[in-house]
Scaffold this motif. Structure first.
Motif, PDB file in Angstrom:
ATOM      1  N   VAL A   1      59.060 -35.554  -4.454  1.00 51.63           N
ATOM      2  CA  VAL A   1      58.635 -34.171  -4.651  1.00 51.63           C
ATOM      3  C   VAL A   1      57.553 -33.867  -3.620  1.00 51.63           C
ATOM      4  N   VAL A   2      57.600 -32.686  -3.034  1.00 51.68           N
ATOM      5  CA  VAL A   2      56.528 -32.233  -2.147  1.00 51.68           C
ATOM      6  C   VAL A   2      55.714 -31.186  -2.893  1.00 51.68           C
ATOM      7  N   TYR A   3      54.492 -31.547  -3.246  1.00 50.38           N
ATOM      8  CA  TYR A   3      53.563 -30.611  -3.879  1.00 50.38           C
ATOM      9  C   TYR A   3      52.755 -29.903  -2.797  1.00 50.38           C
ATOM     10  N   GLY A   4      52.306 -28.709  -3.119  1.00 52.20           N
ATOM     11  CA  GLY A   4      51.331 -28.020  -2.277  1.00 52.20           C
ATOM     12  C   GLY A   4      50.232 -27.497  -3.174  1.00 52.20           C
ATOM     13  N   TRP A   5      48.969 -27.631  -2.740  1.00 51.64           N
ATOM     14  CA  TRP A   5      47.889 -27.105  -3.574  1.00 51.64           C
ATOM     15  C   TRP A   5      46.649 -26.766  -2.773  1.00 51.64           C
TER      16      TRP A   5
END
Length: 287
Positions: free
Chosen positions: A268-272
């Motif tokens: 999974v590629v998270y962005g925050w």
């Protein structure tokens, strides 16, 4: 991998972490995502009939959410492929559920503490995470609720919103164990403090990722309060397909064929982006 299993794993990854329970995810494009912020909100003006209108221009700035890829690679004996279909699906489901839990915890550990779950070490190159906040409350008394009030005060007195609370299970037990002067439970709605969903009207979520354990050494952090609704901007930029790997050495543990193994990989590629000054940290006193 049957699509219904894959879809379920991705869905659960989005909803089982402390962060996900308190802070709504939002759509993000892959890569760095900019958010425009007003740092000087425009003000409205009442204008009399026939009078001139004044400028009400406000100032603005921007921040950037960065992508962070999390992956889980699990090996198991290839004999599973030869079992009957129901047994295969059972094994894959169990492995997938374990991977989902790992990815959910990775979101918490990275966003809250910048901890790499696999090694338990701090990722020194990351500088945007919740517990970098300078608003800190050291636990000084047996009254755990007093520490929460102090933390909320740090935020309210700085004109910050308080709409969420992440609680370590040890601190949940401390809150639930508080007694009144006549010996009754001070907060009977907490039960044994094992699944606190709100405290004094503030939504709450419990999880040992608040203290960083067991993946890392206990950080000493027992609760985080603050603006979980607007102080965290996060999303899933890419749900990479679940993959069964039958050949090669995908994780440096040796050739799969030689070891009679296959591997299951979830990514999974998270962005925050985190506004750390909108959070207050409750932690054990430094020895």
């Amino acid at each position: 991998m049957p699509r219904n299993i894959a879809d379920g794993m991705v869905r659960d990854t989005r909803s089982t972490s402390v962060v996900a329970k308190l802070s709504a995810r939002e759509p993000q494009r892959f890569g760095e995502t900019d958010y425009i912020l007003f740092n000087d909100l425009p003000k409205a003006e009442f204008v009399e009939e026939g009078a001139n209108k004044a400028s009400t221009t406000g100032g603005f700035d921007s921040v950037t959410a960065k992508p962070h890829k999390a992956q889980v690679t699990m090996r198991f004996n290839e004999e599973v492929q030869w079992a009957d279909e129901d047994y295969q699906l059972g094994i894959l489901t169990e492995l997938g559920n374990a991977g989902v839990t790992a990815l959910s915890r990775a979101l918490d550990l990275g966003l809250l503490h910048r901890i790499n779950p696999l090694t338990g070490s701090v990722i020194t190159g990351w500088d945007n995470y919740v517990t970098s906040s300078t608003k800190r409350v050291e636990i000084a008394t047996a009254d755990a609720d007093a520490d929460i009030r102090s933390a909320v005060g740090l935020l309210v007195n700085d004109s910050k919103s308080v709409n969420g609370m992440a609680i370590d299970p040890k601190y949940g037990w401390a809150l639930a164990s508080l007694l009144t002067e006549d010996g009754t439970q001070r907060y009977p709605q907490l039960g044994f403090g094992t699944d606190i969903q709100s405290f004094l009207g503030v939504p709450a979520a419990m999880g040992d990722t608040v203290s960083g354990t067991p993946e890392a050494t206990d950080t000493g952090i027992r609760a985080i309060v603050g603006d979980f609704q607007s102080g965290i901007r996060w999303g899933i930029q890419r749900d990479l397909p679940l993959e069964i790997i039958r050949y090669g050495d995908p994780d440096g543990q040796g050739d799969l064929k030689r070891k009679n193994q296959i591997a299951l990989r979830l990514e999974v590629v998270y962005g925050w982006y985190v506004f750390a000054d909108r959070f207050a940290i409750i932690e054990n006193a430094t020895p």
